[in-house]
Design a protein around this motif. Structure first.
Motif, short mmCIF file in Angstrom:
data_model
loop_
_atom_site.label_atom_id
_atom_site.label_comp_id
_atom_site.label_asym_id
_atom_site.label_seq_id
_atom_site.Cartn_x
_atom_site.Cartn_y
_atom_site.Cartn_z
N SER A 135 -30.67 -29.75 29.44
CA SER A 135 -31.97 -29.09 29.33
C SER A 135 -32.72 -29.08 30.65
N ILE B 236 -38.84 -29.34 30.64
CA ILE B 236 -39.57 -30.61 30.72
C ILE B 236 -40.74 -30.64 29.73
N LEU C 75 -34.92 -35.74 30.36
CA LEU C 75 -34.50 -34.46 29.79
C LEU C 75 -33.23 -34.65 28.95
N ALA D 53 -36.29 -37.07 35.50
CA ALA D 53 -35.18 -36.32 34.91
C ALA D 53 -34.37 -37.16 33.93
#
Lengths: 276, 276
Positions: free
Chosen positions: A110, A113, A106, A149
């Protein structure tokens, strides 16, 4: 005596060997293929790296790594694409079988996704004409979901193949046992990848129990829970017969041992657990 | 003033509160639901736990946890089923909305993940008649793939729903944001779960970047990368309107703070990030 079907990803001995030392060590141990990281190529320059590849006659099963497409703004995304253009040139110069790419995570701040995944597809689409012209297949490597992530929002073989289906020729997948062994759909997706001729690389690394560090505690084949022979049989049934490439990040164990000892263990474990 | 739609899984304050203290704290903060772990029920006994539930009037959104079916031999698998029979009785005694189960990992020494998954289905099938008779729905909770080897070989919502489809009525899923947020098929599988009336619980917990420990470094809503509002909208669109249950394992942060402070933050963050 050569070790058929084995490749060494230089990450496995990155604390012990530079590019030339890794190449020479492979030759010394009868290993006919390796896969260097871009950081190591950068240290000696592409012409010197290409010369070492030619001189040693090593097969280059991949250059690691490109990708990391998502960014918070267009200039960041464009910069990522430019960096990947250089990676394609390096892969071509070293006559690599593929350029291995990871999606990227990400963008900072943010939580979207889906948007990040769109940026991955867009970035790959932008690169594909150059990759096809250079005859450098792009190998998208799904990473374990614990990296979604911050490293790779494409976490499953199915998701990677969905992107390949959108983009057409010149792109496929790198399948690393460590990242995908847990997937309930693993076998069906390996078969799907084979039908599309999408398998470009097969990386091997074991999942340790317990795993003490999310990034740097990966296991030598045989020390964990992965059934490498079953995995390889599926890969070969799907039509891929290229080398199995050992890629192990191991800060507290293998990176602390002499590089030649590590390569000996790689060969032993490959023969014991991975060859079919 | 009550906090509509919020439940507290007692793991979130397990270092601060025992069963009665957790129940009383929920009442004190206007939280109308909680979900206790079996370890805490065992400490005071089922009759006392049931009395506290009745006296406080708390909704019990689940008992945690059953499951852990795979074992190396039949006696081990039978023992797991017997343990789960007791868990069903406890859930019935506390009038819980469901019994939350996790699959269990590979039996010691095994690398046969498919066999382990079969043991999960078989274990659930053995329990279902009792669960149906007791009106205790079984909520299979897929756990993040980083737990596949040692805790839950059922790692995706899709895989859990496939098992539900095989087994029929009386079983569904517990959907925990922490475990499934990364899944490219998340939204489609939430919708599928809704069509089958399979959603029995919605747990909330954030994914921190970086995550410093694979088990005990889970995040308070808002501190990580999960879009809780989007997640909840999908859950409600799929027909589940039960409470959102906060379940956070946090050895170095939330478990070290006073329990009342933690509950206040749960309420604030729930309102800020999770309510839709």
């Amino acid at each position: 005596m050569t070790v058929d079907g084995l490749s060494i990803n230089t990450a496995t001995v990155r604390e012990q060997f530079d590019f030339r030392q890794a190449a020479d060590a492979c030759v010394r141990h009868g290993i006919a293929a390796f896969a260097p990281w871009r950081e190591q190529i950068a240290k000696i320059g592409v012409p010197e790296a290409a010369r070492i590849v030619r001189d040693t006659g090593l097969q280059v099963t991949g250059i690691i790594r490109g990708g990391m497409f998502p960014a918070a703004d267009k200039s960041g995304r464009d910069a990522a694409i430019e960096e990947n253009r250089r990676a394609i040139e390096e892969a071509a110069a070293l006559n690599a079988d593929c350029l291995v790419l990871i999606a990227g995570g990400l963008p900072k701040g943010s939580k979207d996704i889906a948007a990040a995944r769109d940026m991955v597809t867009e970035g790959l689409a932008a690169l594909l004409p150059q990759a096809r012209a250079a005859k450098v297949p792009l190998a998208l490597e799904p990473l374990h979901p614990m990296y979604t992530a911050d490293r790779a929002c494409v976490a499953t073989l199915e998701a990677a193949l969905d992107i390949c289906d959108v983009l057409g020729d010149g792109i496929g997948v790198a399948i690393d046992t460590y990242h995908v062994w847990w997937d309930p759909k693993l076998m069906s997706q390996i078969a799907r990848a084979g039908r599309g001729n999408r398998i470009l690389a097969h990386h091997i690394c074991d999942w340790l129990v317990p795993t003490r560090d999310m990034l740097l505690d990966r296991g030598m084949m045989g020390d964990g829970v992965i059934d490498f022979a079953a995995f390889r049989r599926a890969i070969e049934a799907a039509g891929f017969h290229g080398p199995q490439e050992v890629e192990i990040f191991s800060a507290e164990n293998w990176w602390k041992k002499p590089g030649d000892d590590v390569l000996k263990v790689c060969i032993d474990r490959y023969r014991q657990f991975c060859q079919v």
